[in-house]
Design a protein around this motif. Structure first.
Motif, PDB file in Angstrom:
ATOM      1  N   PRO A  40      26.744  63.922  36.345  1.00 51.21           N
ATOM      2  CA  PRO A  40      27.855  64.074  35.397  1.00 51.21           C
ATOM      3  C   PRO A  40      27.463  64.973  34.232  1.00 51.21           C
ATOM      4  CG  PRO A  40      27.537  61.769  35.992  1.00 51.21           C
ATOM      5  CD  PRO A  40      26.350  62.522  36.518  1.00 51.21           C
ATOM      6  N   PRO A  41      28.247  65.990  33.947  1.00 54.54           N
ATOM      7  CA  PRO A  41      27.913  66.877  32.824  1.00 54.54           C
ATOM      8  C   PRO A  41      28.193  66.205  31.489  1.00 54.54           C
ATOM      9  CG  PRO A  41      30.009  67.519  33.786  1.00 54.54           C
ATOM     10  CD  PRO A  41      29.468  66.417  34.649  1.00 54.54           C
ATOM     11  N   ARG A  42      27.468  66.624  30.480  1.00 53.70           N
ATOM     12  CA  ARG A  42      27.675  66.081  29.138  1.00 53.70           C
ATOM     13  C   ARG A  42      28.932  66.642  28.501  1.00 53.70           C
ATOM     14  NH1 ARG A  42      22.873  67.488  25.589  1.00 53.70           N
ATOM     15  NH2 ARG A  42      24.084  66.215  24.129  1.00 53.70           N
ATOM     16  N   LEU A  43      29.334  67.832  28.925  1.00 58.81           N
ATOM     17  CA  LEU A  43      30.493  68.490  28.347  1.00 58.81           C
ATOM     18  C   LEU A  43      31.540  68.713  29.428  1.00 58.81           C
ATOM     19  CD1 LEU A  43      28.605  71.193  26.250  1.00 58.81           C
ATOM     20  CD2 LEU A  43      29.544  69.043  25.416  1.00 58.81           C
ATOM     21  N   PRO A  44      32.802  68.760  29.065  1.00 53.99           N
ATOM     22  CA  PRO A  44      33.844  69.041  30.064  1.00 53.99           C
ATOM     23  C   PRO A  44      33.709  70.463  30.591  1.00 53.99           C
ATOM     24  CG  PRO A  44      34.769  69.052  27.850  1.00 53.99           C
ATOM     25  CD  PRO A  44      33.381  68.533  27.721  1.00 53.99           C
ATOM     26  N   PRO A  45      34.175  70.727  31.796  1.00 59.08           N
ATOM     27  CA  PRO A  45      34.036  72.078  32.363  1.00 59.08           C
ATOM     28  C   PRO A  45      34.859  73.103  31.604  1.00 59.08           C
ATOM     29  CG  PRO A  45      35.462  70.728  33.735  1.00 59.08           C
ATOM     30  CD  PRO A  45      34.881  69.804  32.712  1.00 59.08           C
ATOM     31  N   GLU A  46      34.374  74.334  31.632  1.00 60.66           N
ATOM     32  CA  GLU A  46      35.114  75.425  30.999  1.00 60.66           C
ATOM     33  C   GLU A  46      36.353  75.752  31.819  1.00 60.66           C
ATOM     34  OE1 GLU A  46      32.623  78.736  28.996  1.00 60.66           O
ATOM     35  OE2 GLU A  46      31.457  78.116  30.735  1.00 60.66           O
ATOM     36  N   ALA A  51      35.311  80.741  31.567  1.00 62.18           N
ATOM     37  CA  ALA A  51      34.084  80.838  32.350  1.00 62.18           C
ATOM     38  C   ALA A  51      33.827  82.283  32.787  1.00 62.18           C
ATOM     39  CB  ALA A  51      34.173  79.918  33.569  1.00 62.18           C
ATOM     40  N   ILE A  52      34.887  82.990  33.173  1.00 62.18           N
ATOM     41  CA  ILE A  52      34.735  84.391  33.569  1.00 62.18           C
ATOM     42  C   ILE A  52      34.258  85.233  32.388  1.00 62.18           C
ATOM     43  CG2 ILE A  52      35.973  86.437  34.372  1.00 62.18           C
ATOM     44  CD1 ILE A  52      37.758  84.582  35.994  1.00 62.18           C
ATOM     45  N   ILE A  53      34.860  84.987  31.220  1.00 61.84           N
ATOM     46  CA  ILE A  53      34.459  85.732  30.021  1.00 61.84           C
ATOM     47  C   ILE A  53      33.009  85.436  29.672  1.00 61.84           C
ATOM     48  CG2 ILE A  53      34.861  85.966  27.540  1.00 61.84           C
ATOM     49  CD1 ILE A  53      37.825  85.509  28.093  1.00 61.84           C
ATOM     50  N   SER A  54      32.608  84.160  29.765  1.00 60.94           N
ATOM     51  CA  SER A  54      31.227  83.794  29.445  1.00 60.94           C
ATOM     52  C   SER A  54      30.243  84.496  30.371  1.00 60.94           C
ATOM     53  CB  SER A  54      31.052  82.269  29.547  1.00 60.94           C
ATOM     54  OG  SER A  54      31.858  81.594  28.607  1.00 60.94           O
ATOM     55  N   GLY A  55      30.574  84.543  31.676  1.00 63.23           N
ATOM     56  CA  GLY A  55      29.694  85.227  32.612  1.00 63.23           C
ATOM     57  C   GLY A  55      29.590  86.719  32.340  1.00 63.23           C
ATOM     58  N   ALA A  56      30.733  87.348  32.018  1.00 64.79           N
ATOM     59  CA  ALA A  56      30.722  88.781  31.719  1.00 64.79           C
ATOM     60  C   ALA A  56      29.931  89.069  30.442  1.00 64.79           C
ATOM     61  CB  ALA A  56      32.154  89.297  31.585  1.00 64.79           C
ATOM     62  N   ARG A 183      20.360  78.570  34.648  1.00 67.11           N
ATOM     63  CA  ARG A 183      21.133  77.895  35.676  1.00 67.11           C
ATOM     64  C   ARG A 183      22.629  77.881  35.375  1.00 67.11           C
ATOM     65  NH1 ARG A 183      20.028  74.739  39.918  1.00 67.11           N
ATOM     66  NH2 ARG A 183      21.526  73.148  40.551  1.00 67.11           N
ATOM     67  N   TRP A 184      23.000  77.759  34.092  1.00 70.38           N
ATOM     68  CA  TRP A 184      24.416  77.591  33.766  1.00 70.38           C
ATOM     69  C   TRP A 184      25.240  78.827  34.114  1.00 70.38           C
ATOM     70  CZ3 TRP A 184      27.104  80.689  30.366  1.00 70.38           C
ATOM     71  CH2 TRP A 184      26.357  81.476  29.491  1.00 70.38           C
ATOM     72  N   VAL A 185      24.583  79.981  34.202  1.00 68.34           N
ATOM     73  CA  VAL A 185      25.326  81.217  34.448  1.00 68.34           C
ATOM     74  C   VAL A 185      24.805  81.960  35.680  1.00 68.34           C
ATOM     75  CG1 VAL A 185      23.898  82.823  33.104  1.00 68.34           C
ATOM     76  CG2 VAL A 185      26.389  83.130  33.154  1.00 68.34           C
ATOM     77  N   ARG A 297      22.285  85.005  20.891  1.00 67.21           N
ATOM     78  CA  ARG A 297      23.501  84.336  20.417  1.00 67.21           C
ATOM     79  C   ARG A 297      24.734  84.824  21.186  1.00 67.21           C
ATOM     80  NH1 ARG A 297      20.555  80.688  17.690  1.00 67.21           N
ATOM     81  NH2 ARG A 297      19.897  81.317  15.602  1.00 67.21           N
ATOM     82  N   LEU A 298      24.854  86.136  21.354  1.00 67.65           N
ATOM     83  CA  LEU A 298      26.053  86.693  21.965  1.00 67.65           C
ATOM     84  C   LEU A 298      26.164  86.329  23.437  1.00 67.65           C
ATOM     85  CD1 LEU A 298      26.131  90.234  20.304  1.00 67.65           C
ATOM     86  CD2 LEU A 298      27.499  88.233  19.706  1.00 67.65           C
ATOM     87  N   ARG A 299      25.051  86.366  24.164  1.00 64.41           N
ATOM     88  CA  ARG A 299      25.149  86.058  25.590  1.00 64.41           C
ATOM     89  C   ARG A 299      25.316  84.568  25.857  1.00 64.41           C
ATOM     90  NH1 ARG A 299      19.362  87.898  25.942  1.00 64.41           N
ATOM     91  NH2 ARG A 299      18.044  86.039  26.000  1.00 64.41           N
ATOM     92  N   ASN A 300      24.991  83.719  24.872  1.00 62.04           N
ATOM     93  CA  ASN A 300      25.182  82.283  25.041  1.00 62.04           C
ATOM     94  C   ASN A 300      26.547  81.796  24.572  1.00 62.04           C
ATOM     95  OD1 ASN A 300      22.690  81.960  26.194  1.00 62.04           O
ATOM     96  ND2 ASN A 300      21.693  81.184  24.369  1.00 62.04           N
ATOM     97  N   GLY A 301      27.368  82.697  23.994  1.00 58.87           N
ATOM     98  CA  GLY A 301      28.726  82.291  23.668  1.00 58.87           C
ATOM     99  C   GLY A 301      29.181  82.521  22.252  1.00 58.87           C
TER     100      GLY A 301
END
Length: 389
Positions: A40-46, A51-56, A183-185, A297-301
């Motif tokens: 179970p994740p600690r945070l709700p899913p994006e 999620a697409i923006i975070s990966g880009a 792993r997250w990305v 900072r920028l690549r982590n969100g």
């Protein structure tokens, strides 16, 4: 690919597609029987678009991942002549038919299998950059030989060697992405890598097809081979990543967040300010480290990163960045890796402790955003779960 080529040669292309479809059944069965342990994740899913923006954003602001993506596109473009022109080689250069094409396809696929098995020995003995140079040089040379050959045996041998070297190159690039992305990305970074590679092959096949129509088959293959052999030169500007899997291991931040204001995951934007008290004589070194921390900072969100200096006290530097919501900020904290942590510690080494809060987290309140009633309804109808801090 090797089996597909043999099937095409033996019983035709229609049978190859049918066998390909049947071979998906064991894969579907494996997924059905797979009992994956769910953590179970600690945070709700994006949400999907976030999620697409975070990966880009991660791919853009991570030099190792960005380098591999660019090189994958160029390698796919330059080496696409194999996929796009092999049918013409079978028909025009060798005077064959569908069975000839199947044999060439099988040779190329067999070489790809050999290249896949050679990945581990090559990675153990060669640096990633040197291995990439050798693979592109061998593949490019084989493409040139393929363009000059009128012998079925020589063409098949060239495709076998080219398949091994090209598969090895693609696998090395893929491994570079996997070791560079946490792993997250990782899946999103691999999707961008696959898109760049297949996009390069698609554009390259179109280009080399037009080149063949304008020049000749041999000339197009020769130019393609030379172009592929020259692609490693971009490694002088965009080198292959040399990272360890340990650098991308997640690190959990244990410091408690001091939260008094009642907020939810949707509350935002969040403004984070971090004070650094730095000896002016170390200002240049500190600034260089902070530029590297900016990418983290920028690549982590984070958004809107800035670094300012107090005009009343030259020792005080203030790092500031934004997160769209409180949930995004918590995700940004959860994405710290060991390499990110080491970089933050390097920046903290310049700081001289001073009294007062060093980190300030603020809830930005644009004009008209304040609710005058505590029980104001949420127009979206969503009630996100509370977060433990």
């Amino acid at each position: 690919p090797a089996l597909g080529g043999l099937i095409v040669m033996a019983v035709g292309a229609m049978a190859a597609f049918a066998v390909n479809a049947v071979f998906y059944l064991p894969l579907l069965l494996a997924f059905y029987l797979w009992r994956r342990r769910h953590v179970p994740p600690r945070l709700p899913p994006e949400r999907m678009h976030r999620a697409i923006i975070s990966g880009a954003r991660y791919a853009i602001h991570s030099p190792p991942v960005r380098n591999v993506i660019v090189r994958a596109f160029l390698s796919g473009f330059a080496g696409a002549s194999i996929a796009g022109l092999t049918p013409l080689i079978a028909r025009d250069s060798l005077g064959g038919d569908a069975s000839t094409y199947g044999l060439l396809l099988g040779a190329n696929g067999l070489g790809a299998i050999v290249g896949a098995f050679a990945v581990s020995p090559v990675r153990e003995r060669l640096k990633p950059e040197h291995a990439a140079w050798i693979c592109t040089a061998v593949t490019g040379l084989m493409i040139i030989v393929l363009g000059l050959s009128h012998s079925l045996l020589l063409s098949a041998a060239s495709l076998l060697v080219a398949g091994a070297a090209y598969m090895l190159l693609v696998t090395l690039l893929s491994v570079g992405v996997q070791l560079s992305a946490p792993r997250w990305v990782a899946a999103r970074a691999l999707s961008w890598f696959q898109s760049a590679l297949t996009g390069g092959i698609a554009f390259g096949a179109w280009f080399w097809g037009h080149a063949t129509a304008e020049w000749s088959l041999a000339a197009a293959l020769a130019v393609s081979g030379v172009a592929l052999m020259l692609t490693p030169l971009i490694g002088l500007l965009l080198p292959m990543p040399r990272v360890s899997h340990l650098d991308s291991e997640p690190v959990e931040l244990t410091n408690e967040l001091d939260v008094v204001l009642p907020i939810t995951a949707r509350s935002g934007p969040i403004v984070v300010e971090i004070d650094y008290c730095v000896d002016p004589e170390q200002a240049r070194d500190f600034y260089d480290v902070m530029l590297s921390l900016q990418r983290t900072r920028l690549r982590n969100g984070a958004f809107g990163w800035s670094l300012s200096r107090d005009i009343a006290d030259p020792r005080v530097w203030i790092e500031c960045f934004h997160c769209p919501t409180w949930g995004d900020y918590l995700r940004q904290r959860s994405r710290f890796t060991q390499a990110d942590r080491d970089l933050q510690l390097r920046a903290d080494e310049f700081h001289t402790p001073r009294p007062g809060p060093r980190v300030r987290r603020r809830l930005e309140r644009p004009l008209g955003s304040v609710r005058w009633r505590a029980d104001s309804p949420d127009p979206s109808g969503e009630h996100p779960p509370p977060f433990s801090t």
